[in-house]
Design an enzyme around this catalytic site. Structure first.
Site, PDB file in Angstrom:
ATOM      1  N   LYS A   1      92.429 -44.343   1.970  1.00 45.27           N
ATOM      2  CA  LYS A   1      92.156 -43.989   3.367  1.00 45.27           C
ATOM      3  C   LYS A   1      92.577 -45.072   4.362  1.00 45.27           C
ATOM      4  O   LYS A   1      92.812 -44.788   5.542  1.00 45.27           O
ATOM      5  CB  LYS A   1      90.668 -43.690   3.542  1.00 45.27           C
ATOM      6  CG  LYS A   1      90.224 -42.360   2.947  1.00 45.27           C
ATOM      7  CD  LYS A   1      90.667 -41.192   3.804  1.00 45.27           C
ATOM      8  CE  LYS A   1      90.019 -39.903   3.358  1.00 45.27           C
ATOM      9  NZ  LYS A   1      90.395 -38.760   4.219  1.00 45.27           N
TER      10      LYS A   1
ATOM     11  N   SER B   1      92.632 -41.893  -6.460  1.00 44.66           N
ATOM     12  CA  SER B   1      92.575 -42.073  -5.009  1.00 44.66           C
ATOM     13  C   SER B   1      91.456 -42.966  -4.507  1.00 44.66           C
ATOM     14  O   SER B   1      91.453 -43.351  -3.341  1.00 44.66           O
ATOM     15  CB  SER B   1      92.474 -40.710  -4.316  1.00 44.66           C
ATOM     16  OG  SER B   1      91.280 -40.051  -4.678  1.00 44.66           O
TER      17      SER B   1
END
Length: 503
Positions: free
Chosen positions: A51, A305
């Site tokens: 992110k 991720s």
């Protein structure tokens, strides 16, 4: 359309803060699956998640005037930490609105990176509404977690790195999907540069907003969203992300909590890193895709991720790992209530290991046991069941029975003959102070609670199994009561796990 994103991705100037993460081979998983399995290690970013890329790229694209007024976002997770770190790097004031139910570890992590945290509301939507209010009142710039071209381009830099790092064959890339920012950025770049590479989107089966949108041909809002994989618990795919994804994704694979838990263990076995449930979606989807299509000898890459996980969630994950890998069968078996019967049953298992055994005497003639047995896969489990039936053991296979795995395994032996007119309900309520008391206050003295099981799994909601004594003719009133309460619920009175062990 991908061309515009390729230019944005190539122009992203994020590497004075963002790390170019490695692509590692998962050697054990590769050998087991008969394919080369590669992991893109976004868990190694400074905020332990991809992110940071999108948040920082968006910040770099803002004007000096916008930066002076500050930025704001609503987030309870990785986007908050990414934006906080990017803002600190650029000397910009950042305000993160988080639901009051956000775990303290995440609140502390955002504050430690220099952002101002405002706790508001109990849900993401309430926090988001307040963030938009700050935009209107103070002129701050809202940084969306996924539905923004600059954020999407930032996430797309992962694809640019992958195609540079993997010089050999690459057959498919497996990408987690929540709102779709990561997948949209990566898919736009990969399909433009190497269109032969398949893009496989992976979603939790209880939050599959992209699959629903592709099926309908338009964006839809899911009525209920499961939050085991909280980083991808999104009710509706983004508008801009769907515009990209509908033309670039080759297939969507959905996975359940057990399969995600097994993938977390697979990643740990190969990397000694513990990723969060959303971080393991790519690997879980890769494994399922290989099984469904019978693929051998291909080069497959999954994006790991993120690794922002609360430690107390590991208890639940470890419980579900073997089932998710299909290496444990959960059975309800009837054996004679007499000396030597358990030994005879163990002999009938043909040297398979017992992983769990629950029993309490409740019948003078028959013993109902809850047993976990180690197996090598679904075929071995089916053979085990067939063998036991042939040897005269009445049983029910409960490996896929959610109530049995969540509750009954902890409650075996709790029969109550006096609990007449008992109805059984499974439901979940938000994991926050006062939620249980709210339920009890609403219930009042209308129906007697005859059974109750709750266990905290470190998630954002509590799972409850409750029995209530409901006189004939009042069942509709109970159902209306639960509807009005607003919790997700289901009746389980006829569930074989309950009838076998507790009724």
């Amino acid at each position: 359309m991908p061309q515009s994103y390729v230019k944005r991705i190539l122009n992203a100037r994020i590497y004075d803060l963002v790390v170019e993460t490695p692509v590692d081979e998962a050697s054990q998983l590769s050998e087991r699956l008969g394919n080369q399995v590669l992991l893109k290690r976004e868990d190694l970013q400074p905020v332990f998640s991809f992110k940071l890329r999108g948040a920082y790229n968006k910040m770099l694209c803002l004007s000096e005037e916008q930066l002076q007024k500050g930025v704001v976002a609503a987030s309870a997770g990785n986007h908050a930490q990414g934006l906080a770190m990017a803002s600190k790097k650029m000397g910009v004031k950042a305000t993160i609105v988080m639901p009051s139910t956000t775990p303290q570890i995440k609140v502390n992590a955002v504050r430690a990176r220099g952002a101002r945290v405002v706790l508001h509301g109990e849900t993401y939507d309430e926090a988001s509404d307040y963030a938009q209010k700050l935009v209107k009142e103070k002129g701050m710039t809202y940084v969306h977690p996924f539905d923004d071209p600059d954020v999407i381009a930032g996430q797309g830099t992962i694809a640019m790195e992958i195609l540079r790092q993997v010089s050999g064959p690459l057959d498919a890339v497996f990408i987690p999907v929540g709102g779709g920012g990561l997948c949209a950025g990566m898919a736009a770049y990969i399909k433009y540069v190497r269109p032969e590479v398949k893009i496989i989107a992976v979603e939790p089966d209880d939050a599959a907003c992209l699959a629903a949108a592709l099926e309908k041909g338009r964006r839809v809002r899911l009525k209920h969203v499961g939050i085991f994989a909280d980083g991808t618990a999104v009710a509706q795919i983004g508008k801009e992300t769907f515009r990209v994804l509908k033309d670039t994704v080759d297939e969507v694979v959905t996975v359940n909590a057990d399969e995600i838990s097994a993938a977390i263990k697979d990643i740990f076995d190969d990397t000694r890193s513990i990723c969060e449930p959303s971080g393991a979606l790519g690997v879980a989807g890769l494994k399922k895709y290989v099984e469904q299509h019978g693929i051998q000898g291909q080069s497959l890459l999954a994006v790991d991720s993120g690794a922002n996980i609360n430690f107390d969630r590991l208890r639940y994950i470890s419980e579900r790992t073997e089932i998710g890998e299909r290496r444990e069968a959960v059975l309800a078996v009837t054996i004679p209530e007499q000396p030597g019967s358990f030994k005879a049953f163990c002999t009938a298992l043909s040297k398979r290991n017992i992983t769990e055994f629950n029993y309490r005497m409740g019948d003078p003639d028959k013993a109902h046991i809850f047993v976990g047995v180690q197996v090598s896969g679904d075929e071995d489990r089916e053979q085990l069941v067939a063998d036991l039936v042939t040897k005269g053991y009445p049983l029910q296979d409960m490996t896929d029975n959610e109530m049995a795995k969540l509750h009954i395994r902890h409650m075996v032996g709790g029969r109550a003959p006096e609990a007449v007119d008992e109805l059984v309900y499974r439901f979940q309520f938000p994991e926050r102070p006062g939620a249980l008391m709210n339920f009890l206050n609403q219930l009042g003295g209308r129906w007697n609670i005859s059974m109750f099981h709750y266990r905290n799994h470190g998630a954002a909601y509590g799972r409850v199994l409750a029995g209530m004594q409901v006189p004939a003719g009042e069942k509709k009133l109970v159902n209306q009561f639960l509807d009005d309460l607003g919790y997700v619920w289901a009746e389980e009175t006829d569930n074989p796990a309950y009838t076998f062990f507790l009724s």
